[in-house]
Design an enzyme around this catalytic site. Structure first.
Site, PDB file in Angstrom:
ATOM      1  N   ASN A  10     -14.676 -34.877  -7.580  1.00  0.00           N
ATOM      2  CA  ASN A  10     -14.631 -34.598  -9.009  1.00  0.00           C
ATOM      3  C   ASN A  10     -15.337 -33.302  -9.386  1.00  0.00           C
ATOM      4  O   ASN A  10     -15.077 -32.749 -10.460  1.00  0.00           O
ATOM      5  CB  ASN A  10     -15.264 -35.759  -9.786  1.00  0.00           C
ATOM      6  CG  ASN A  10     -14.414 -37.004  -9.737  1.00  0.00           C
ATOM      7  OD1 ASN A  10     -13.286 -37.018 -10.179  1.00  0.00           O
ATOM      8  ND2 ASN A  10     -14.968 -38.079  -9.169  1.00  0.00           N
ATOM      9  N   ARG A  12     -16.645 -30.838  -6.550  1.00  0.00           N
ATOM     10  CA  ARG A  12     -16.532 -29.803  -5.517  1.00  0.00           C
ATOM     11  C   ARG A  12     -15.391 -30.095  -4.554  1.00  0.00           C
ATOM     12  O   ARG A  12     -14.956 -31.235  -4.391  1.00  0.00           O
ATOM     13  CB  ARG A  12     -17.833 -29.711  -4.712  1.00  0.00           C
ATOM     14  CG  ARG A  12     -19.051 -29.284  -5.492  1.00  0.00           C
ATOM     15  CD  ARG A  12     -20.217 -29.006  -4.557  1.00  0.00           C
ATOM     16  NE  ARG A  12     -20.561 -30.173  -3.747  1.00  0.00           N
ATOM     17  CZ  ARG A  12     -21.291 -30.143  -2.631  1.00  0.00           C
ATOM     18  NH1 ARG A  12     -21.734 -28.985  -2.182  1.00  0.00           N
ATOM     19  NH2 ARG A  12     -21.575 -31.243  -1.975  1.00  0.00           N
ATOM     20  N   LYS A  14     -14.773 -29.755  -0.561  1.00  0.00           N
ATOM     21  CA  LYS A  14     -15.461 -29.571   0.709  1.00  0.00           C
ATOM     22  C   LYS A  14     -14.409 -29.499   1.816  1.00  0.00           C
ATOM     23  O   LYS A  14     -13.420 -30.237   1.775  1.00  0.00           O
ATOM     24  CB  LYS A  14     -16.439 -30.725   0.952  1.00  0.00           C
ATOM     25  CG  LYS A  14     -17.540 -30.780  -0.099  1.00  0.00           C
ATOM     26  CD  LYS A  14     -18.345 -32.051  -0.048  1.00  0.00           C
ATOM     27  CE  LYS A  14     -17.590 -33.224  -0.674  1.00  0.00           C
ATOM     28  NZ  LYS A  14     -17.419 -33.091  -2.131  1.00  0.00           N
ATOM     29  N   TYR A  98      -7.716 -54.813  -1.632  1.00  0.00           N
ATOM     30  CA  TYR A  98      -7.594 -54.384  -3.015  1.00  0.00           C
ATOM     31  C   TYR A  98      -6.345 -54.999  -3.629  1.00  0.00           C
ATOM     32  O   TYR A  98      -5.315 -55.116  -2.967  1.00  0.00           O
ATOM     33  CB  TYR A  98      -7.511 -52.859  -3.069  1.00  0.00           C
ATOM     34  CG  TYR A  98      -8.324 -52.219  -4.174  1.00  0.00           C
ATOM     35  CD1 TYR A  98      -9.674 -52.512  -4.323  1.00  0.00           C
ATOM     36  CD2 TYR A  98      -7.750 -51.307  -5.054  1.00  0.00           C
ATOM     37  CE1 TYR A  98     -10.429 -51.922  -5.328  1.00  0.00           C
ATOM     38  CE2 TYR A  98      -8.499 -50.708  -6.055  1.00  0.00           C
ATOM     39  CZ  TYR A  98      -9.835 -51.020  -6.186  1.00  0.00           C
ATOM     40  OH  TYR A  98     -10.586 -50.435  -7.190  1.00  0.00           O
ATOM     41  N   ASP A 107     -10.735 -41.165  -1.462  1.00  0.00           N
ATOM     42  CA  ASP A 107     -11.998 -40.883  -0.784  1.00  0.00           C
ATOM     43  C   ASP A 107     -12.659 -42.157  -0.279  1.00  0.00           C
ATOM     44  O   ASP A 107     -13.276 -42.166   0.790  1.00  0.00           O
ATOM     45  CB  ASP A 107     -12.933 -40.108  -1.704  1.00  0.00           C
ATOM     46  CG  ASP A 107     -13.222 -40.814  -3.027  1.00  0.00           C
ATOM     47  OD1 ASP A 107     -12.431 -41.707  -3.423  1.00  0.00           O
ATOM     48  OD2 ASP A 107     -14.228 -40.470  -3.679  1.00  0.00           O
ATOM     49  N   ARG A 108     -12.515 -43.242  -1.023  1.00  0.00           N
ATOM     50  CA  ARG A 108     -13.100 -44.504  -0.594  1.00  0.00           C
ATOM     51  C   ARG A 108     -12.390 -45.024   0.662  1.00  0.00           C
ATOM     52  O   ARG A 108     -13.030 -45.495   1.608  1.00  0.00           O
ATOM     53  CB  ARG A 108     -13.020 -45.535  -1.713  1.00  0.00           C
ATOM     54  CG  ARG A 108     -13.844 -45.169  -2.936  1.00  0.00           C
ATOM     55  CD  ARG A 108     -13.548 -46.068  -4.120  1.00  0.00           C
ATOM     56  NE  ARG A 108     -14.004 -47.452  -3.900  1.00  0.00           N
ATOM     57  CZ  ARG A 108     -13.734 -48.457  -4.714  1.00  0.00           C
ATOM     58  NH1 ARG A 108     -12.995 -48.247  -5.814  1.00  0.00           N
ATOM     59  NH2 ARG A 108     -14.197 -49.669  -4.469  1.00  0.00           N
ATOM     60  N   THR A 138     -20.451 -37.948  -8.296  1.00  0.00           N
ATOM     61  CA  THR A 138     -20.307 -38.054  -9.739  1.00  0.00           C
ATOM     62  C   THR A 138     -20.282 -39.525 -10.143  1.00  0.00           C
ATOM     63  O   THR A 138     -20.897 -39.937 -11.128  1.00  0.00           O
ATOM     64  CB  THR A 138     -19.021 -37.356 -10.198  1.00  0.00           C
ATOM     65  OG1 THR A 138     -19.048 -35.994  -9.747  1.00  0.00           O
ATOM     66  CG2 THR A 138     -18.893 -37.382 -11.708  1.00  0.00           C
ATOM     67  N   THR A 188     -41.460 -40.178 -20.190  1.00  0.00           N
ATOM     68  CA  THR A 188     -40.041 -40.439 -20.446  1.00  0.00           C
ATOM     69  C   THR A 188     -39.154 -39.878 -19.341  1.00  0.00           C
ATOM     70  O   THR A 188     -38.196 -40.527 -18.906  1.00  0.00           O
ATOM     71  CB  THR A 188     -39.637 -39.845 -21.806  1.00  0.00           C
ATOM     72  OG1 THR A 188     -40.454 -40.422 -22.824  1.00  0.00           O
ATOM     73  CG2 THR A 188     -38.177 -40.145 -22.110  1.00  0.00           C
TER      74      THR A 188
END
Length: 260
Positions: A10, A12, A14, A98, A107-108, A138, A188
């Protein structure tokens, strides 16, 4: 038989050039660029690369970005056919649980293939173990493989940047911090950074327990992604950081394709 592996995330792109399309092949060259600069690849990072014999890539950034990358390859290597991973029900020794396999992020799927190869190498001929595959970018994904190489499913969480951005835009007076991850934050900035990191670490540890209960075995844990360095120090589980896991998965998948 040089092989070009490409991972378009999302943020870069590579890439890595290997001496051959097989696991364990020598890495010849590699690099990474932000997506905003990919239209100059043919004139910069790729200009001096020898023509690869084959390539395989995964892309999550969308078709428009993919076409821009293909244009850059075409400028340099007219005879190189672009090939991109599409997740399926079975591939290279892994199977998908899935609901709609093709909708899984490429990618997964590729990272799972790389992790499975590592699981088998770790087993050294003995019984393989289940594995938890964590990608920290990301977005953060926490995916589970059983000992037979079946993808059981996985979590999708906002990464550090998205989590902190949501807090900044959804609350009054909170700004994206430059804080540190500490056990008991007293300001904070540290509170925001520590909260995000611990939310992600807790999700990983919870899934690890669930996978151990599901399989009756202690899972291996592989962590990868550009922001893994922020999360790894606070994860209390034994893990291996594998910066090249996507590339290793692409090598496995390409080797399997050539063997068919």
């Amino acid at each position: 038989m040089t092989f070009l592996a490409i991972d378009i995330g999302n943020t870069r792109l590579k890439w890595a050039l290997y001496a051959a399309p097989r696991p364990g092949a020598a890495l010849l060259q590699h690099g990474a660029v932000f997506l905003e600069t990919i239209d100059a690849l043919a004139e910069t990072a790729w200009q001096a690369l020898p023509t690869p014999h084959s390539m395989l890539g995964c892309v999550v950034a969308g078709d428009a970005v993919r076409r821009r990358v293909e244009h850059q390859m075409g400028e340099l290597w007219e005879d190189l056919e672009p090939r991109w991973v599409v997740p399926s029900t079975h591939d290279a020794g892994i199977s998908s649980g899935y609901d709609h396999p093709s909708r899984l992020g490429a990618d997964r799927w590729v990272a799972l293939a790389g992790a499975r190869q590592r699981v088998l190498e770790h087993a050294a001929g003995g019984p393989p173990r289940p594995a938890l595959v964590v990608m920290v970018g990301t977005a953060v994904t926490v995916d589970a493989l059983d000992a037979a190489g079946h993808f059981l499913g996985g979590l999708i969480l906002p990464g550090f940047g998205l989590m902190l951005k949501a807090l900044e835009t959804g609350t009054a007076g909170l700004k994206v911090p430059t804080g540190e991850v500490v056990d008991f934050p007293t300001n904070t900035s540290d509170g925001l950074m520590s909260g995000g990191a611990n939310a992600l670490a807790g999700a990983i540890e919870r899934q690890q327990r669930r996978l151990r209960q599901r399989t009756g075995q202690e899972p291996l844990l592989y962590m990868t992604g550009g922001a893994a360095v922020k999360l790894a120090p606070i994860t209390e589980l034994p893990f291996e950081t594998v910066d090249t896991l996507i590339f290793e998965g692409l090598l496995v998948l390409q080797s399997h394709r050539l063997a068919l």
